[in-house]
Design a protein around this motif. Structure first.
Motif, PDB file in Angstrom:
ATOM      1  N   GLU A  59     -16.450  32.115  24.131  1.00 14.55           N
ATOM      2  CA  GLU A  59     -16.664  30.970  24.712  1.00 14.55           C
ATOM      3  C   GLU A  59     -15.335  30.206  25.089  1.00 14.55           C
ATOM      4  OE1 GLU A  59     -19.304  28.140  22.744  1.00 14.55           O
ATOM      5  OE2 GLU A  59     -20.797  30.078  22.154  1.00 14.55           O
ATOM      6  N   GLY A  60     -15.081  29.800  26.101  1.00 13.31           N
ATOM      7  CA  GLY A  60     -13.810  29.169  26.528  1.00 13.31           C
ATOM      8  C   GLY A  60     -13.861  27.604  26.031  1.00 13.31           C
ATOM      9  N   ARG A  61     -13.049  27.497  25.070  1.00 12.10           N
ATOM     10  CA  ARG A  61     -13.087  26.008  24.370  1.00 12.10           C
ATOM     11  C   ARG A  61     -11.568  25.967  23.566  1.00 12.10           C
ATOM     12  NH1 ARG A  61     -15.859  26.942  18.306  1.00 12.10           N
ATOM     13  NH2 ARG A  61     -15.248  28.989  18.123  1.00 12.10           N
ATOM     14  N   ALA A  62     -11.309  24.747  23.042  1.00 15.25           N
ATOM     15  CA  ALA A  62     -10.300  24.510  22.298  1.00 15.25           C
ATOM     16  C   ALA A  62     -10.834  23.955  20.689  1.00 15.25           C
ATOM     17  CB  ALA A  62      -9.705  23.393  22.751  1.00 15.25           C
ATOM     18  N   MET A  63     -10.136  24.797  20.029  1.00 16.79           N
ATOM     19  CA  MET A  63     -10.473  24.324  18.450  1.00 16.79           C
ATOM     20  C   MET A  63      -9.336  23.676  17.848  1.00 16.79           C
ATOM     21  SD  MET A  63     -11.454  27.200  15.456  1.00 16.79           S
ATOM     22  CE  MET A  63     -13.146  27.481  15.528  1.00 16.79           C
ATOM     23  N   SER A  64      -9.397  22.272  17.413  1.00 15.24           N
ATOM     24  CA  SER A  64      -8.376  21.456  17.003  1.00 15.24           C
ATOM     25  C   SER A  64      -8.277  21.574  15.684  1.00 15.24           C
ATOM     26  CB  SER A  64      -8.579  19.886  17.586  1.00 15.24           C
ATOM     27  OG  SER A  64      -7.634  19.083  17.264  1.00 15.24           O
ATOM     28  N   MET A  65      -7.137  21.618  15.284  1.00 20.53           N
ATOM     29  CA  MET A  65      -6.663  21.548  13.845  1.00 20.53           C
ATOM     30  C   MET A  65      -5.637  20.806  13.537  1.00 20.53           C
ATOM     31  SD  MET A  65      -7.457  25.557  12.815  1.00 20.53           S
ATOM     32  CE  MET A  65      -6.218  26.176  13.848  1.00 20.53           C
ATOM     33  N   LEU A  66      -5.625  19.705  12.544  1.00 21.47           N
ATOM     34  CA  LEU A  66      -4.725  18.946  12.045  1.00 21.47           C
ATOM     35  C   LEU A  66      -4.016  19.794  10.818  1.00 21.47           C
ATOM     36  CD1 LEU A  66      -6.069  15.405  12.006  1.00 21.47           C
ATOM     37  CD2 LEU A  66      -4.849  16.577  13.991  1.00 21.47           C
ATOM     38  N   THR A  67      -2.680  20.427  11.094  1.00 20.08           N
ATOM     39  CA  THR A  67      -2.310  21.242  10.226  1.00 20.08           C
ATOM     40  C   THR A  67      -1.170  21.208   9.347  1.00 20.08           C
ATOM     41  OG1 THR A  67      -1.324  22.455  12.016  1.00 20.08           O
ATOM     42  CG2 THR A  67      -3.420  23.476  11.486  1.00 20.08           C
ATOM     43  N   ASP A  68      -0.838  19.499   9.369  1.00 23.62           N
ATOM     44  CA  ASP A  68       0.513  19.044   8.801  1.00 23.62           C
ATOM     45  C   ASP A  68       0.582  18.665   7.487  1.00 23.62           C
ATOM     46  OD1 ASP A  68      -1.211  17.151   9.631  1.00 23.62           O
ATOM     47  OD2 ASP A  68       0.810  15.711   9.453  1.00 23.62           O
ATOM     48  N   GLN A  69      -0.675  18.876   6.887  1.00 22.21           N
ATOM     49  CA  GLN A  69      -1.016  18.343   5.502  1.00 22.21           C
ATOM     50  C   GLN A  69      -0.444  19.399   4.415  1.00 22.21           C
ATOM     51  OE1 GLN A  69      -5.243  17.480   5.606  1.00 22.21           O
ATOM     52  NE2 GLN A  69      -4.716  15.339   5.586  1.00 22.21           N
ATOM     53  N   ALA A  70      -0.215  18.912   2.967  1.00 22.55           N
ATOM     54  CA  ALA A  70       0.246  19.671   2.265  1.00 22.55           C
ATOM     55  C   ALA A  70      -0.594  20.908   1.762  1.00 22.55           C
ATOM     56  CB  ALA A  70       0.331  19.045   0.917  1.00 22.55           C
ATOM     57  N   LEU A 108       2.492   9.640   9.449  1.00 25.51           N
ATOM     58  CA  LEU A 108       1.578   9.075   8.631  1.00 25.51           C
ATOM     59  C   LEU A 108       2.426   9.260   7.275  1.00 25.51           C
ATOM     60  CD1 LEU A 108      -1.111   7.846   7.601  1.00 25.51           C
ATOM     61  CD2 LEU A 108      -1.832  10.050   7.339  1.00 25.51           C
ATOM     62  N   TRP A 109       3.129   8.455   6.757  1.00 22.54           N
ATOM     63  CA  TRP A 109       4.049   8.698   5.595  1.00 22.54           C
ATOM     64  C   TRP A 109       3.327   8.159   4.357  1.00 22.54           C
ATOM     65  CZ3 TRP A 109       8.229  11.344   6.389  1.00 22.54           C
ATOM     66  CH2 TRP A 109       8.805  11.213   7.696  1.00 22.54           C
ATOM     67  N   THR A 110       2.143   7.727   4.261  1.00 20.88           N
ATOM     68  CA  THR A 110       1.455   7.425   3.031  1.00 20.88           C
ATOM     69  C   THR A 110       1.011   8.490   2.339  1.00 20.88           C
ATOM     70  OG1 THR A 110      -0.605   7.019   4.427  1.00 20.88           O
ATOM     71  CG2 THR A 110       0.622   5.009   3.615  1.00 20.88           C
ATOM     72  N   HIS A 111       0.876   9.906   3.102  1.00 19.29           N
ATOM     73  CA  HIS A 111       0.291  11.084   2.578  1.00 19.29           C
ATOM     74  C   HIS A 111       1.515  11.724   1.695  1.00 19.29           C
ATOM     75  CE1 HIS A 111      -1.778  14.853   2.107  1.00 19.29           C
ATOM     76  NE2 HIS A 111      -0.784  15.436   2.907  1.00 19.29           N
ATOM     77  N   ARG A 112       0.976  12.168   0.499  1.00 22.16           N
ATOM     78  CA  ARG A 112       1.981  12.640  -0.708  1.00 22.16           C
ATOM     79  C   ARG A 112       2.030  14.315   0.004  1.00 22.16           C
ATOM     80  NH1 ARG A 112      -0.270  13.691  -5.516  1.00 22.16           N
ATOM     81  NH2 ARG A 112       1.983  14.007  -6.300  1.00 22.16           N
ATOM     82  N   ARG A 113       2.926  14.336   1.187  1.00 18.56           N
ATOM     83  CA  ARG A 113       3.000  15.640   1.730  1.00 18.56           C
ATOM     84  C   ARG A 113       3.992  16.557   1.204  1.00 18.56           C
ATOM     85  NH1 ARG A 113       3.165  19.753   3.748  1.00 18.56           N
ATOM     86  NH2 ARG A 113       3.283  20.653   5.690  1.00 18.56           N
ATOM     87  N   TYR A 142       0.760  -1.301   0.174  1.00 12.02           N
ATOM     88  CA  TYR A 142       0.177  -0.024   0.199  1.00 12.02           C
ATOM     89  C   TYR A 142       0.906   1.346  -0.048  1.00 12.02           C
ATOM     90  CZ  TYR A 142      -3.348   3.619   1.793  1.00 12.02           C
ATOM     91  OH  TYR A 142      -4.139   4.559   1.794  1.00 12.02           O
ATOM     92  N   ARG A 143       0.735   1.992  -1.187  1.00 15.30           N
ATOM     93  CA  ARG A 143       1.728   3.346  -1.419  1.00 15.30           C
ATOM     94  C   ARG A 143       2.980   3.200  -0.919  1.00 15.30           C
ATOM     95  NH1 ARG A 143      -2.092   8.735  -0.269  1.00 15.30           N
ATOM     96  NH2 ARG A 143      -3.707   8.006  -1.472  1.00 15.30           N
ATOM     97  N   LYS A 144       3.602   1.932  -1.279  1.00  9.09           N
ATOM     98  CA  LYS A 144       4.873   1.744  -0.936  1.00  9.09           C
ATOM     99  C   LYS A 144       5.805   2.897  -1.565  1.00  9.09           C
ATOM    100  CE  LYS A 144       8.632  -1.822  -1.455  1.00  9.09           C
ATOM    101  NZ  LYS A 144       8.795  -3.279  -1.961  1.00  9.09           N
ATOM    102  N   ARG A 145       5.733   3.045  -2.876  1.00  8.56           N
ATOM    103  CA  ARG A 145       6.720   4.232  -3.334  1.00  8.56           C
ATOM    104  C   ARG A 145       6.424   5.509  -2.810  1.00  8.56           C
ATOM    105  NH1 ARG A 145       5.691   3.507  -9.861  1.00  8.56           N
ATOM    106  NH2 ARG A 145       6.485   1.184 -10.188  1.00  8.56           N
ATOM    107  N   VAL A 146       5.298   6.027  -2.208  1.00  9.65           N
ATOM    108  CA  VAL A 146       5.086   7.129  -1.815  1.00  9.65           C
ATOM    109  C   VAL A 146       5.950   7.080  -0.186  1.00  9.65           C
ATOM    110  CG1 VAL A 146       3.446   8.761  -0.740  1.00  9.65           C
ATOM    111  CG2 VAL A 146       3.011   7.692  -2.819  1.00  9.65           C
ATOM    112  N   VAL A 147       5.809   6.151   0.565  1.00 12.72           N
ATOM    113  CA  VAL A 147       6.218   5.823   1.831  1.00 12.72           C
ATOM    114  C   VAL A 147       7.971   5.943   1.643  1.00 12.72           C
ATOM    115  CG1 VAL A 147       6.622   4.258   3.589  1.00 12.72           C
ATOM    116  CG2 VAL A 147       4.458   4.656   2.760  1.00 12.72           C
ATOM    117  N   LEU A 148       8.449   5.353   0.749  1.00 12.90           N
ATOM    118  CA  LEU A 148       9.827   4.926   0.445  1.00 12.90           C
ATOM    119  C   LEU A 148      10.318   6.379  -0.044  1.00 12.90           C
ATOM    120  CD1 LEU A 148      10.576   1.479  -0.877  1.00 12.90           C
ATOM    121  CD2 LEU A 148      11.125   2.457   1.353  1.00 12.90           C
TER     122      LEU A 148
END
Length: 299
Positions: free
Chosen positions: A188-199, A287-292, A48-54
């Motif tokens: 409002e006291g709260r946390a807004m979570s964001m995954l910000t590492d994508q391309a 997560l190395w399968t992502h085309r970062r 699975y996505r071996k070339r991308v990972v390598l």
């Protein structure tokens, strides 16, 4: 769960839903055994996505010998297989078990601003078990955990993941509604979570920096939002302690009081450096399968 997805899907998906829910009710120890078979399938059979990972690993760690790259690759597939079954387990995991499996470090970095009625931007990544961050945070801070997400095009998986992510009382905000939601709930006291590492593409107003030995684009919205709304910003890393157990580590990036240049990238640069350090410490857990690195500056 306080919300439900409004997406509807074809009844033909029902057998898949029954299968997934049946698997989710198995003990996590059994699911981890099944993850071993999934690892063999992805790594040895499908590749699975071996070339991308390598490619990602070789470019990120040019100093490492090929034998070490291959060792990290195998470790990644093993980790990824375990994370997949752990995410599925969320559909039937009790709150008590989730609390036992995720320990939150430095929660005062969130609870302090919450008491002042402030929104905290919590920047995470696809490291460790990223899908356990929001449900675990919702248990620690009831009613204060919000996650920014990009809805999926497939209605079944959109509905299924929506229910997993909101299972313990978290709220979800479609990415396109982020600014509107901040304006609406700014006191409002709260946390807004964001995954910000994508391309980040050209349309995303990316910030470019050297990251893992490569010129890399990052989403820069955290700097703009923190400047406009005086939000504190924290970095969130979920570290694997052992199989099925994690530490959710919260670290400060910006206090929300020091003025920020609205066109600067202090927060995003700090995020990149924290993430780089954590990936270098545990490379198989990312997560190395992502085309970062699919975007190039000026393209």
């Amino acid at each position: 769960m306080t919300e439900r997805s409004t997406r509807t899907y074809h009844w033909g998906y029902l057998p898949l839903q029954w299968l997934l829910m049946g698997l989710a009710h198995l003990p996590l120890s059994v699911l981890h055994v099944l993850a071993g078979g999934l690892y063999g399938l992805m790594h040895y059979v499908i590749g699975y996505r071996k070339r991308v990972v390598l490619e990602n690993l070789r470019n990120s760690f040019p100093e490492k010998p090929e034998a070490e790259i291959q060792r990290i690759r195998k470790g990644f597939y093993r980790h990824f297989s375990q994370v997949m079954v752990e995410i599925l387990k969320l559909a039937a995991m009790s709150d008590e078990e989730l609390r036992r499996r995720v320990v939150i470090r430095n929660p005062e970095l969130l609870s302090g601003p919450f008491a002042q009625g402030r929104t905290v931007l919590a920047l995470g990544s696809h490291a460790g078990n990223w899908e356990w961050i929001l449900p675990a945070g919702a248990l620690e801070f009831p009613g204060r955990a919000y996650g920014v997400y990009k809805p999926l095009s497939n209605p079944f998986f959109e509905d299924f993941l929506f229910r997993l992510r909101t299972r313990s009382g978290a709220h979800l905000i479609p990415m396109r509604d982020t600014l509107r939601d901040l304006i609406k709930r700014r006191t409002e006291g709260r946390a807004m979570s964001m995954l910000t590492d994508q391309a980040a593409g050209p349309e995303d107003r990316p910030y470019w920096t050297q990251f893992l030995n490569q010129e890399t684009s990052f989403y820069s919205s955290a700097d703009r939002l923190a400047s406009q709304f005086n939000c504190p910003v924290v970095y969130v890393n979920i570290k694997r302690v052992k199989r099925g157990y994690y530490e959710l580590v919260i670290l400060p990036l910006h206090d929300g009081t020091t003025p920020l240049d609205k066109d600067g990238y202090v927060v995003t640069e700090a995020f990149a450096r924290h993430l780089e350090r954590d990936i270098q410490a545990a490379p198989a857990s990312y997560l190395w399968t992502h085309r970062r690195w699919k975007h190039k500056r000026g393209a």
